[in-house]
Scaffold this active site. Structure first.
Site, PDB file in Angstrom:
ATOM      1  N   ASP A  86     133.339  80.575 125.635  1.00  0.00           N
ATOM      2  CA  ASP A  86     132.113  79.999 125.083  1.00  0.00           C
ATOM      3  C   ASP A  86     132.239  79.771 123.570  1.00  0.00           C
ATOM      4  O   ASP A  86     133.079  80.373 122.898  1.00  0.00           O
ATOM      5  CB  ASP A  86     130.929  80.944 125.314  1.00  0.00           C
ATOM      6  CG  ASP A  86     130.482  80.954 126.763  1.00  0.00           C
ATOM      7  OD1 ASP A  86     131.144  80.300 127.594  1.00  0.00           O
ATOM      8  OD2 ASP A  86     129.481  81.633 127.070  1.00  0.00           O
ATOM      9  N   ASP A  87     131.339  78.906 123.071  1.00  0.00           N
ATOM     10  CA  ASP A  87     131.052  78.733 121.632  1.00  0.00           C
ATOM     11  C   ASP A  87     132.066  77.885 120.875  1.00  0.00           C
ATOM     12  O   ASP A  87     131.967  77.743 119.665  1.00  0.00           O
ATOM     13  CB  ASP A  87     130.909  80.082 120.917  1.00  0.00           C
ATOM     14  CG  ASP A  87     129.743  80.889 121.427  1.00  0.00           C
ATOM     15  OD1 ASP A  87     128.956  80.338 122.220  1.00  0.00           O
ATOM     16  OD2 ASP A  87     129.627  82.069 121.060  1.00  0.00           O
ATOM     17  N   HIS A 137     127.653  73.988 126.750  1.00  0.00           N
ATOM     18  CA  HIS A 137     127.035  75.224 126.241  1.00  0.00           C
ATOM     19  C   HIS A 137     125.915  74.868 125.267  1.00  0.00           C
ATOM     20  O   HIS A 137     125.667  75.587 124.303  1.00  0.00           O
ATOM     21  CB  HIS A 137     128.105  76.091 125.566  1.00  0.00           C
ATOM     22  CG  HIS A 137     127.749  77.541 125.448  1.00  0.00           C
ATOM     23  ND1 HIS A 137     127.194  78.271 126.486  1.00  0.00           N
ATOM     24  CD2 HIS A 137     127.865  78.414 124.404  1.00  0.00           C
ATOM     25  CE1 HIS A 137     127.002  79.509 126.095  1.00  0.00           C
ATOM     26  NE2 HIS A 137     127.385  79.632 124.834  1.00  0.00           N
ATOM     27  N   HIS A 141     123.450  75.714 120.497  1.00  0.00           N
ATOM     28  CA  HIS A 141     123.494  77.125 120.901  1.00  0.00           C
ATOM     29  C   HIS A 141     122.172  77.866 120.670  1.00  0.00           C
ATOM     30  O   HIS A 141     122.146  78.953 120.108  1.00  0.00           O
ATOM     31  CB  HIS A 141     124.612  77.848 120.135  1.00  0.00           C
ATOM     32  CG  HIS A 141     125.069  79.114 120.803  1.00  0.00           C
ATOM     33  ND1 HIS A 141     124.387  80.306 120.684  1.00  0.00           N
ATOM     34  CD2 HIS A 141     126.146  79.379 121.575  1.00  0.00           C
ATOM     35  CE1 HIS A 141     125.021  81.245 121.345  1.00  0.00           C
ATOM     36  NE2 HIS A 141     126.099  80.719 121.911  1.00  0.00           N
ATOM     37  N   HIS A 239     135.254  84.336 124.477  1.00  0.00           N
ATOM     38  CA  HIS A 239     134.800  83.389 123.453  1.00  0.00           C
ATOM     39  C   HIS A 239     135.979  82.833 122.662  1.00  0.00           C
ATOM     40  O   HIS A 239     136.896  83.584 122.303  1.00  0.00           O
ATOM     41  CB  HIS A 239     133.820  84.061 122.489  1.00  0.00           C
ATOM     42  CG  HIS A 239     132.537  84.493 123.124  1.00  0.00           C
ATOM     43  ND1 HIS A 239     132.412  85.682 123.825  1.00  0.00           N
ATOM     44  CD2 HIS A 239     131.315  83.889 123.176  1.00  0.00           C
ATOM     45  CE1 HIS A 239     131.178  85.786 124.283  1.00  0.00           C
ATOM     46  NE2 HIS A 239     130.488  84.713 123.910  1.00  0.00           N
TER      47      HIS A 239
END
Length: 711
Positions: A86-87, A137, A141, A239
């Protein structure tokens, strides 16, 4: 465009300015929106509904699709691990994670943040090219469970556009930020899942959270991600963005080696479930929309960066200016002390020229203050420039000795000054505005620098007399801080560009040599001073020679006066532009004073509206505590400068309380004046003379003060 176009026909530039500022605010707001990207370390917003979701959700697998409201979920097959990151994409960590995956012949699914996709489109293209999978995603965020439905839709749509613009593909997998396993779903989370389903997304949650976003150590991450599940498959959360991912990188390498040795395979979510790849070809319009979004976002980022650089440059220039002013002031004070050691005072005859046009309110006080001077050899010449009031008659009825009145048809202030200069009998000439009142020792102090034969002109110290009201106090501070500190600096640097019309002394021969007072600019005092410098003469500043003048008493009058000053100064700067390549005094003017004027009186004021708008942007998007501290810091610096300037001029500190208010009205008027002047110059328009309405208030205040001091 005709040279003599009326200024009023150019008012469209104000609409353009407002429109430009609105566009700038929108661009900065977009930057604030896109950079509100949190890492995996964030926390959900307050107010989320903690009520657990229904059993159909909490008992589901990590991959959830809603078909007509029904919950359909899937889990990974045995010994199949779908690594998810993620991210990202992150320019540092994403490439390194991809290298580790390739080294172990593994694949993963990357849930990317749309705003970061626009910053690093090459990384998402690499992810697809190397056989990995992409998911959404969101764009910035946020905690989707705390957002309204329309905002969620924007987040989904912008992310799809960003990926389409970067790769030509559209993603269907989606993971909400701050989500975890199905067992932790709440009522608010269900709403997010349904909104995602309506936009065509399949939600991918997790079976195992490695906890790498907390940076607990490599061993802890490996242990959390590889805990025994009796051979079951899993969706593992890690991540590749949002901060330092060195521990994630090291843990990934170990995890892949250890679990591969135990018979696990690492693949994408879609491949692990045995379904076709999740991304599909994006329509051409979606790709174009995504590219446009990227360019807009990059433009917003560049604009914000430019604003930060502009603020930094303005701050550095302001502090540098203050430092130079303070150092120059200390040097100037030493020079003043040395000048006053001259044992033989200058007492040569002086002719005072007073150009007057409709100055009935002040002329009597002006002439009386000159006649009562303690200077021994003095004549006063009042040139009435076709006044429609009784200016000339008032002076004549005073019947004061040594005062002459010359009447002429209205021809403008430069013509009136030149008439007076031709009629002057003395070799030293003092030029005085018709609304200015001298102190008894003003002329004596003003002419003492003529003891140096190289001095051709001397500037006095102009003070605002009518300072009882707020506007007068603001102008008083401006005269003391902006004008007089600068004049001390100019004196030390030997490049004084302006001797004010209210009080200036010249050698008569110097005025003859430069052709008299010029009439082709509106700032004839600046134009004349520059000509004197270019002729090779020194121009000095005598702070103790005080002249009291009447400042504008309304914003309208202030606008008219400063508009003329600013426009005329630009004219004079352009007229004397060749001084930049000259030697001697002319070169000092061109390479010291003209750049200083260009930066601090033209360029920085032109950028001031954008700076103010940036402050509004800060109020909306930045923490107020930081903004207030920064503003108080700058205000404190200005207050220290003002206090120092008031101390040098032996003025009271009382007006300092008006300094904060000055930032919200007076400053805006000043930079709008500069903008109007620049537009007038660029359009080639001619600005007619703007005369200020005199009230006589300043003269009355000065005379009352003088009378009180004699009692």
């Amino acid at each position: 465009m005709p040279k003599h176009i009326a200024v009023k026909d150019a008012r469209a530039h104000w609409y353009l300015l407002v429109l430009s500022l609105l566009v700038l605010l929108v661009v900065l707001s977009l930057h604030a929106y896109t950079t509100g990207v949190g890492g995996g370390t964030g926390h959900p917003a307050n107010g989320a509904d903690p009520t657990p979701a229904g059993d159909e959700f909490t008992g589901a697998g990590p991959v959830i699709r809603l078909d007509g409201g029904a919950v359909v979920s899937r889990t990974m097959p045995a010994r199949t691990i779908a690594l998810t990151f993620d991210d990202g994409p992150d320019p540092v960590w994403t490439p390194r994670i991809l290298e580790v995956l390739r080294r172990h012949d593994a694949h993963a699914t990357f849930f990317v943040v749309g705003a970061r996709v626009n910053e690093h489109p090459e990384l998402v293209r690499r992810i697809l090219a190397e056989g990995d999978e992409l998911g959404s995603h969101t764009f910035t965020h946020p905690d989707l469970s705390a957002l309204p439905g329309w905002r969620r839709e924007i987040e989904f749509s912008l992310t799809r556009s960003a990926v389409a613009g970067a790769t030509g593909r559209q993603v269907t997998l989606m993971r909400p930020p701050y989500s975890a396993s199905p067992q932790s779903l709440t009522g608010n989370d269900v709403g997010v899942l349904r909104d995602g389903a309506r936009t065509g997304h399949v939600v991918v949650l997790t079976d195992v959270d490695s906890g790498d976003w907390q940076r607990p150590g490599v061993d802890a991450i490996v242990a959390a991600a590889s805990r025994e599940r009796a051979g079951a498959g899993a969706v593992v959360l890690m991540h590749d963005g949002g901060g330092d991912r060195s521990q994630t990188l090291a843990a990934l390498d170990r995890l892949l080696g250890e679990l591969t040795a135990k018979g696990y395979r690492f693949t994408t979510v879609s491949e692990g479930l045995g379904v076709p790849r999740s991304d599909v070809a994006a329509p051409a319009v979606a790709q174009l929309r995504g590219k446009a979004l990227r360019y807009v976002q990059l433009g917003a980022d560049l604009t914000a960066d430019a604003m930060n650089w502009l603020l930094a440059a303005a701050l550095i220039l302001g502090i540098g200016r203050l430092f130079v002013q303070v150092v120059a002031t200390r040097v100037h004070l030493g020079r003043v002390r040395r000048r006053r050691r001259n044992p033989v005072p200058v007492q040569a005859p002086v002719s005072v020229i007073v150009p007057a046009y409709n100055e009935a309110a002040n002329i009597a006080a002006t002439v009386r203050s000159l006649v009562t001077s303690d200077y021994p050899a003095l004549e006063v010449i009042v040139v009435d420039d076709g006044s429609s009031d009784d200016t000339a008659g008032i002076v004549e009825r005073l019947g004061l000795p040594g005062v002459r009145v010359i009447r002429q048809a209205n021809a403008g202030k430069p013509a009136a000054l030149n008439t007076g200069i031709r009629a002057a009998r003395a070799d030293l000439v003092v030029l005085v505005d018709g609304d200015t009142v001298f102190q008894p020792d003003t002329i004596h102090r003003l002419v003492q620098d003529f003891a140096d034969p190289g001095v051709g002109a001397i500037s006095g110290n102009t003070k605002v007399a009518n300072r009882r009201r707020l506007l007068g106090r603001w102008q008083h501070l401006e005269y003391v801080i902006g004008f007089n500190l600068d004049r001390r600096m100019y004196d030390v640097l030997r490049c004084m560009p302006t001797i004010p019309g209210a009080i200036g002394a010249f050698r008569r021969q110097v005025l003859v040599d430069v052709g008299g007072v010029p009439a082709d600019t509106l700032a004839e005092d600046t134009d004349l001073t520059m000509a004197v410098l270019r002729a090779g003469w020194k121009v000095t500043y005598e702070e103790s020679a005080i002249a009291w003048t009447e400042a504008p008493s309304s914003l309208r009058q202030l606008w008219r006066q400063r508009y003329r000053w600013c426009y005329g100064t630009m004219q004079a700067m352009w007229k004397h532009r060749r001084s930049v390549v000259e030697r001697g005094a002319g070169g000092r003017l061109g390479r010291r004073a003209l750049p200083y004027l260009a930066v601090f009186q033209v360029l920085l004021p032109l950028t001031a509206p954008a700076v103010d708008l940036f402050a509004i942007y800060g109020l909306i998007f930045l923490p107020w505590s930081q903004l207030i501290l920064a503003w108080l810091g700058l205000l404190g610096l200005q207050a220290l400068t003002a206090a120092y300037a008031l101390h040098l001029d032996r003025e009271r500190y009382g007006p300092l309380w008006t300094l904060p208010l000055q930032q919200f009205v007076y400053r805006q008027v000043m930079y709008l004046v500069v903008i109007q002047s620049v537009v007038t110059v660029l359009l080639g328009s001619r600005l007619r003379w703007h005369r200020m309405v005199r009230t006589g208030e300043a003269a009355a205040l000065v005379e009352a003060g003088a009378a009180a001091s004699r009692r």
